[in-house]
Design an enzyme around this catalytic site. Structure first.
Site, PDB file in Angstrom:
ATOM      1  N   GLU A 263      -3.541  -4.761   3.101  1.00  0.00           N
ATOM      2  CA  GLU A 263      -2.177  -4.266   3.233  1.00  0.00           C
ATOM      3  C   GLU A 263      -2.069  -3.022   2.604  1.00  0.00           C
ATOM      4  O   GLU A 263      -2.237  -2.887   1.330  1.00  0.00           O
ATOM      5  CB  GLU A 263      -0.829  -5.045   2.899  1.00  0.00           C
ATOM      6  CG  GLU A 263      -0.896  -6.373   3.459  1.00  0.00           C
ATOM      7  CD  GLU A 263       0.136  -7.114   2.960  1.00  0.00           C
ATOM      8  OE1 GLU A 263       1.370  -6.789   3.280  1.00  0.00           O
ATOM      9  OE2 GLU A 263      -0.117  -7.805   1.914  1.00  0.00           O
ATOM     10  N   ILE A 266       1.807   3.018   2.481  1.00  0.00           N
ATOM     11  CA  ILE A 266       1.596   4.388   2.627  1.00  0.00           C
ATOM     12  C   ILE A 266       2.614   5.274   1.846  1.00  0.00           C
ATOM     13  O   ILE A 266       3.916   4.976   2.246  1.00  0.00           O
ATOM     14  CB  ILE A 266       1.422   4.859   3.803  1.00  0.00           C
ATOM     15  CG1 ILE A 266       0.516   4.127   4.524  1.00  0.00           C
ATOM     16  CG2 ILE A 266       1.001   6.294   4.001  1.00  0.00           C
ATOM     17  CD1 ILE A 266       0.314   4.389   6.059  1.00  0.00           C
ATOM     18  N   TYR A 274       1.592   0.663  14.489  1.00  0.00           N
ATOM     19  CA  TYR A 274       0.929  -0.594  15.018  1.00  0.00           C
ATOM     20  C   TYR A 274      -0.008  -0.121  16.252  1.00  0.00           C
ATOM     21  O   TYR A 274       0.549   0.582  16.898  1.00  0.00           O
ATOM     22  CB  TYR A 274       2.061  -1.610  15.871  1.00  0.00           C
ATOM     23  CG  TYR A 274       2.754  -2.398  14.673  1.00  0.00           C
ATOM     24  CD1 TYR A 274       2.166  -2.900  13.501  1.00  0.00           C
ATOM     25  CD2 TYR A 274       4.142  -2.417  14.852  1.00  0.00           C
ATOM     26  CE1 TYR A 274       3.032  -3.668  12.634  1.00  0.00           C
ATOM     27  CE2 TYR A 274       5.089  -2.990  13.980  1.00  0.00           C
ATOM     28  CZ  TYR A 274       4.439  -3.698  12.878  1.00  0.00           C
ATOM     29  OH  TYR A 274       5.093  -4.089  11.949  1.00  0.00           O
TER      30      TYR A 274
HETATM   31  C1  LIG Z   1       0.563  -2.941  -4.102  1.00  0.00           C
HETATM   32  C2  LIG Z   1       0.796  -4.276  -3.668  1.00  0.00           C
HETATM   33  C3  LIG Z   1       0.562  -5.332  -4.473  1.00  0.00           C
HETATM   34  C4  LIG Z   1       0.528  -6.673  -4.253  1.00  0.00           C
HETATM   35  N1  LIG Z   1       0.161  -7.651  -5.283  1.00  0.00           N
HETATM   36  C5  LIG Z   1       0.447  -8.861  -4.653  1.00  0.00           C
HETATM   37  C6  LIG Z   1       0.066  -9.855  -5.484  1.00  0.00           C
HETATM   38  O1  LIG Z   1      -0.539  -9.678  -6.711  1.00  0.00           O
HETATM   39  N2  LIG Z   1       0.278 -11.242  -5.438  1.00  0.00           N
HETATM   40  C7  LIG Z   1       0.713 -11.439  -4.039  1.00  0.00           C
HETATM   41  O2  LIG Z   1       1.105 -12.737  -3.729  1.00  0.00           O
HETATM   42  N3  LIG Z   1       1.140 -10.669  -3.115  1.00  0.00           N
HETATM   43  C8  LIG Z   1       0.873  -9.222  -3.338  1.00  0.00           C
HETATM   44  N4  LIG Z   1       1.260  -8.237  -2.461  1.00  0.00           N
HETATM   45  C9  LIG Z   1       1.526  -8.504  -1.107  1.00  0.00           C
HETATM   46  C10 LIG Z   1       3.251  -8.750  -0.699  1.00  0.00           C
HETATM   47  O3  LIG Z   1       3.131 -10.195  -1.109  1.00  0.00           O
HETATM   48  C11 LIG Z   1       2.991  -8.370   0.743  1.00  0.00           C
HETATM   49  O4  LIG Z   1       3.109  -7.191   0.808  1.00  0.00           O
HETATM   50  C12 LIG Z   1       4.383  -8.823   1.253  1.00  0.00           C
HETATM   51  O5  LIG Z   1       4.549 -10.449   1.136  1.00  0.00           O
HETATM   52  C13 LIG Z   1       4.562  -8.400   2.620  1.00  0.00           C
HETATM   53  O6  LIG Z   1       3.524  -9.007   3.365  1.00  0.00           O
HETATM   54  P1  LIG Z   1       3.547  -8.622   5.054  1.00  0.00           P
HETATM   55  O7  LIG Z   1       3.267  -7.352   5.109  1.00  0.00           O
HETATM   56  O8  LIG Z   1       2.556  -9.664   5.565  1.00  0.00           O
HETATM   57  O9  LIG Z   1       5.000  -9.113   5.625  1.00  0.00           O
HETATM   58  C14 LIG Z   1       1.081  -6.889  -2.712  1.00  0.00           C
HETATM   59  C15 LIG Z   1       1.340  -5.873  -2.081  1.00  0.00           C
HETATM   60  C16 LIG Z   1       1.339  -4.657  -2.390  1.00  0.00           C
HETATM   61  C17 LIG Z   1       1.485  -3.546  -1.348  1.00  0.00           C
END
Ligand SMILES: Cc1cc2nc3c(=O)[nH]c(=O)nc-3n(C[C@H](O)[C@H](O)[C@H](O)COP(=O)(O)O)c2cc1C
Ligand SMILES: Nc1ncnc2c1ncn2[C@@H]1O[C@H](COP(=O)(O)OP(=O)(O)OP(=O)(O)O)[C@@H](O)[C@H]1O
Length: 317
Positions: A263, A266, A274
């Protein structure tokens, strides 16, 4: 560039009708060692007025020769490898299907059918290249015999230490999150091509919308964690900076059950992409993925990750 896909035995209609200089190897990653072999082939072709050719294999020989340790993911899946080879101005690219039948071809038969009958006038490979049943053919045996082609051996290419630049080491670096070491050996940033797909739509609600990138091929994924990346949106031919999480999102999912996602948040971007084709370039590792006690702790960490990515990417275009 003409791509010639070969399933053993090579057919006489597949022989090229021009004299060629041939660089040979698996070439996964087209790292600096591979680049030296390819550059040498280009120089030999020029000096000897030959066409430029590369011979590579698909799938990786380990699939047939070492099933317990077989490689099914790549730094440059075959389509990317062919694209990189084409960019070098190569005329012919042979892709030989590495099957158990092919693995059984003796070194002598291989030389006869794939080099001599195929109008190969110069063979270029690294010092440790081997071929033929049991890997019996090698560069020394090629040089010692009086074949109707010249043989050009590229010496061991290393970085600062004396270790050979190799696909195996680059894969290990990626698995450890050592992106800088990986990129040094590649001579460019590692890239994964993908398509933006629907995520769980949680990102927007926590203030960090992300593009969920589904790889379009069998790439080696970097260690689970957070990275400073750049992302090219193909249709716009524009590259953006971002911060990326590769992992299973343990804060929300049982780590053992979930699929790995890539993921990218940006920077300064708020549009729907999408279905777009993108390329994610990996520059720096920031931290391992973690399970947080709640959304607030996660959001406060992502805020810091984003700042760190911005400063790490300052010098990137
Ligand atoms: C820079 C960044 C760091 C992240 N670090 C973690 C993390 O350490 N642990 C975690 O469970 N999710 C992490 N996430 C994921 C987020 O949980 C996730 O982006 C959010 O749940 C949205 O998910 P979706 O795009 O599937 O809706 C991170 C996301 C980003 C962008
Ligand atoms: N560091 C290097 N120096 C010189 N030649 C190399 C180097 N790495 C690879 N080559 C040569 O490039 C060609 C393709 O290499 P190949 O993909 O088989 O090796 P590799 O990168 O060492 O991969 P692996 O780690 O999987 O063994 C071969 O001819 C090989 O000998």
């Amino acid at each position: 560039m003409e791509v010639i896909e070969i399933t053993h035995p090579i057919k006489s209609t597949q022989f090229v009708n021009e004299n060629i200089a041939l660089a040979i190897g698996f070439f996964d990653g087209i790292h600096l060692g591979h680049q030296k072999v390819l550059q040498k082939m280009i120089k030999v072709a020029k000096d000897q007025h030959l066409k430029k050719a590369v011979m590579t294999f698909d799938p990786h020989p380990s699939v047939v020769l070492n099933p317990e340790k077989k490689r099914t993911t790549y730094l440059t899946p075959i389509a990317d490898k062919i694209e990189s080879i084409e960019k070098l101005g190569v005329d012919y690219c042979f892709v030989v299907n590495f099957s158990s039948t092919f693995a059984n071809v003796s070194a002598d038969d291989f030389i006869d059918q794939y080099f001599i009958q195929n109008h190969v006038k110069a063979v270029i490979a690294g010092y440790d290249f081997s071929f033929g049943k049991y890997g019996k053919g090698n560069m020394s045996s090629l040089q010692e015999n009086d074949y109707p082609f010249s043989v050009h051996v590229v010496s061991k290419q290393t970085l600062q230490d004396d270790d050979k630049i190799s696909t195996t080491d680059i894969r290990a670096s990626l698995e450890l999150g050592e992106i800088e070491a990986c990129n040094l050996a590649l001579g460019r940033p590692y890239v994964i091509k993908g398509m933006v797909v629907q995520g769980e739509k949680r990102g927007r609600t926590i203030g960090f919308p992300t593009a969920n990138v589904e790889p379009v091929d069998d790439y080696v994924l970097p260690r689970k964690g957070v990275y400073a990346v750049t992302i090219l949106i193909k249709s716009r031919d524009k590259t953006y900076k971002g911060v990326c999480n590769v992992g299973v999102k343990p804060t929300f999912h049982d780590p053992s059950a979930s699929q790995i996602s890539i993921e990218v948040n940006i920077f300064d971007f708020d549009e729907s992409i999408y279905g777009e084709r993108v390329e994610v370039y990996w520059h720096h590792f920031i931290r391992p993925e973690q399970k947080f006690d709640g959304i607030d702790a996660l959001v406060s960490q992502i805020t810091k990750d984003k700042e760190e990515a911005k400063s790490l990417l300052l010098l990137e275009r």
